[in-house]
Design a protein around this motif. Structure first.
Motif, mmCIF file in Angstrom:
data_model
loop_
_atom_site.group_PDB
_atom_site.id
_atom_site.type_symbol
_atom_site.label_atom_id
_atom_site.label_comp_id
_atom_site.label_asym_id
_atom_site.label_seq_id
_atom_site.Cartn_x
_atom_site.Cartn_y
_atom_site.Cartn_z
ATOM 1 N N ARG A 1 0.836 -1.200 0.000
ATOM 2 C CA ARG A 1 0.000 0.000 0.000
ATOM 3 C C ARG A 1 0.874 1.254 0.000
ATOM 4 O O ARG A 1 0.603 2.214 -0.732
ATOM 5 N N ARG B 1 2.220 1.940 -3.477
ATOM 6 C CA ARG B 1 1.243 2.579 -4.358
ATOM 7 C C ARG B 1 1.036 4.048 -3.969
ATOM 8 O O ARG B 1 0.870 4.913 -4.823
ATOM 9 N N ARG C 1 -9.007 6.159 -1.537
ATOM 10 C CA ARG C 1 -8.932 4.699 -1.586
ATOM 11 C C ARG C 1 -7.664 4.174 -0.928
ATOM 12 O O ARG C 1 -7.668 3.109 -0.307
ATOM 13 N N LEU D 1 -9.667 -1.549 2.748
ATOM 14 C CA LEU D 1 -9.462 -1.941 1.351
ATOM 15 C C LEU D 1 -8.162 -2.717 1.170
ATOM 16 O O LEU D 1 -8.039 -3.552 0.267
ATOM 17 N N TRP D 2 -7.180 -2.459 2.030
ATOM 18 C CA TRP D 2 -5.835 -3.003 1.864
ATOM 19 C C TRP D 2 -5.526 -4.125 2.839
ATOM 20 O O TRP D 2 -4.353 -4.450 3.059
ATOM 21 N N ASP E 1 0.167 -8.048 -4.120
ATOM 22 C CA ASP E 1 -1.298 -8.005 -4.136
ATOM 23 C C ASP E 1 -1.840 -8.830 -5.302
ATOM 24 O O ASP E 1 -1.575 -8.509 -6.470
ATOM 25 N N SER F 1 -6.256 -7.134 -12.668
ATOM 26 C CA SER F 1 -6.653 -5.800 -13.095
ATOM 27 C C SER F 1 -6.842 -5.689 -14.599
ATOM 28 O O SER F 1 -7.856 -5.185 -15.078
ATOM 29 N N HIS G 1 -12.509 -7.019 -0.930
ATOM 30 C CA HIS G 1 -12.145 -5.839 -1.706
ATOM 31 C C HIS G 1 -11.200 -6.155 -2.867
ATOM 32 O O HIS G 1 -10.573 -5.254 -3.413
ATOM 33 N N ARG H 1 -9.679 -3.321 -5.484
ATOM 34 C CA ARG H 1 -8.256 -3.017 -5.653
ATOM 35 C C ARG H 1 -7.802 -3.278 -7.086
ATOM 36 O O ARG H 1 -6.940 -2.577 -7.611
#
Length: 334
Positions: free
Chosen positions: A161, A164, A188, A194-195, A231, A237, A266, A270
């Motif tokens: 995290r 990012r 976010r 979320l993480w 992740d 993605s 989540h 993500r």
């Protein structure tokens, strides 16, 4: 020690000669360059007298040489999992090496049958979509030691995290990210819930060109040099962004069925955020390389994304008309 070969690529004949050194008994009959050779390696496909096809890769600079050595170590571990069926596809495990006069070595592996995935052709259901979901899930189910033993990066959720967040901060410093989009990302990234995820083995650079398909299934996955423990959303993605929505649903259903004890509410959120942040990395790629055309392209896509997220009734960034960054360039700065 001499420098690496530099901007002048090795000829196909030179690469074929390396292949014959790397694989004793290989009798080269024909040689050709692949459709998408890349920039970090000189690559050729060598056909031997028995019509078997071999791929030879020779690094063009020291960083690529170091990356190849780490990838070779990883592929040795992955090949064992492919052989025993844990991975339902083949990996390009080298079968021989040839030392290069300038340092480093070229690697040769048997060509994996199949063609590059065409995401636009994906159809929902139990066919290729399900195979894709199961293939990615199988990677994420591997023991993390296979990456750790190869000396590749290992992140916990907090560190990833923070990574990012650092990218977003750097992109913000350029002054080229729309403020509303920047706030969206920061909100976010600040959402701790979320993480909360369990890091897994990830390929780290999945694109359609990395995934080979044949007879309705995934036959192989290539280019493992960006693998890490990170992740799992990152490997999903590109499909959630580029695939037709109903096909993406089939991929995710198969993925979740293949994962054991998957508790990650989540994951999709993500993954979609990772698709947005790819545009930030495309911008950073242009800034770092001094390529004004890339910067202008990234700015235009960021503005389009900002407009798309502000006007979408659901606030969802992605759809058939949403902008996507060129993944091949982005991945080198992921």
């Amino acid at each position: 020690m001499r420098a690496y070969s530099g901007p002048v690529p090795r000829s196909p004949l030179a690469l074929a000669a390396l292949a014959t050194v790397a694989v004793p008994g290989l009798d080269a009959y024909d040689v050709r360059r692949p459709a998408h050779p890349g920039t970090d390696y000189d690559i050729a496909v060598v056909v031997d007298a028995a019509r078997r096809r071999w791929v030879v890769r020779a690094p063009v600079h020291a960083a690529a040489g170091a990356a190849l050595e780490a990838e070779v170590e990883l592929l040795a571990g992955l090949d064992a999992f492919a052989t025993d069926g844990t991975l339902p596809f083949a990996v390009p495990a080298p079968v021989g090496f040839a030392h290069l006069p300038e340092g480093g070595r070229a690697a040769v592996h048997e060509e994996i049958p199949g063609r590059a995935l065409d995401v636009a052709e994906l159809e929902p259901g139990p066919g290729l979509c399900a195979s894709l979901g199961r293939a990615i899930a199988a990677v994420h189910e591997l023991p993390t030691s296979v990456v750790e033993n190869a000396g590749l990066p290992v992140y916990d959720a907090g560190a990833y995290r923070a990574r990012r967040q650092a990218e977003v901060d750097e992109a913000a410093a350029t002054g080229k990210v729309p403020p509303t989009l920047l706030r969206r990302w920061e909100e976010r990234l600040e959402d701790v819930a979320l993480w909360r995820f369990v890091p897994t083995v990830v390929h780290g650079d999945l694109t359609n060109e990395r995934v080979l398909v044949g007879d309705g299934t995934v036959s192989g996955i290539l280019h493992w040099g960006d693998a890490s423990v990170a992740d799992p959303a990152d490997d999903l993605s590109w499909l959630l962004v580029a695939a037709p929505p109903d096909a993406a649903d089939s991929i995710m259903e198969a993925y979740q069925l293949r994962r054991t004890e998957l508790i990650d509410p989540h994951l999709t959120d993500r993954a979609l955020l990772a698709g947005e942040l790819a545009l930030a990395r495309w911008l950073l790629y242009g800034v770092r390389s001094g390529n004004e055309d890339v910067v202008a392209d990234a700015v235009a896509m960021l503005e389009d994304l900002d407009e798309h997220t502000r006007t979408s009734p659901s606030g969802v960034a992605w759809g058939s008309d949403a902008p996507t960054a060129p993944v091949a360039a982005v991945s080198s700065y992921a």
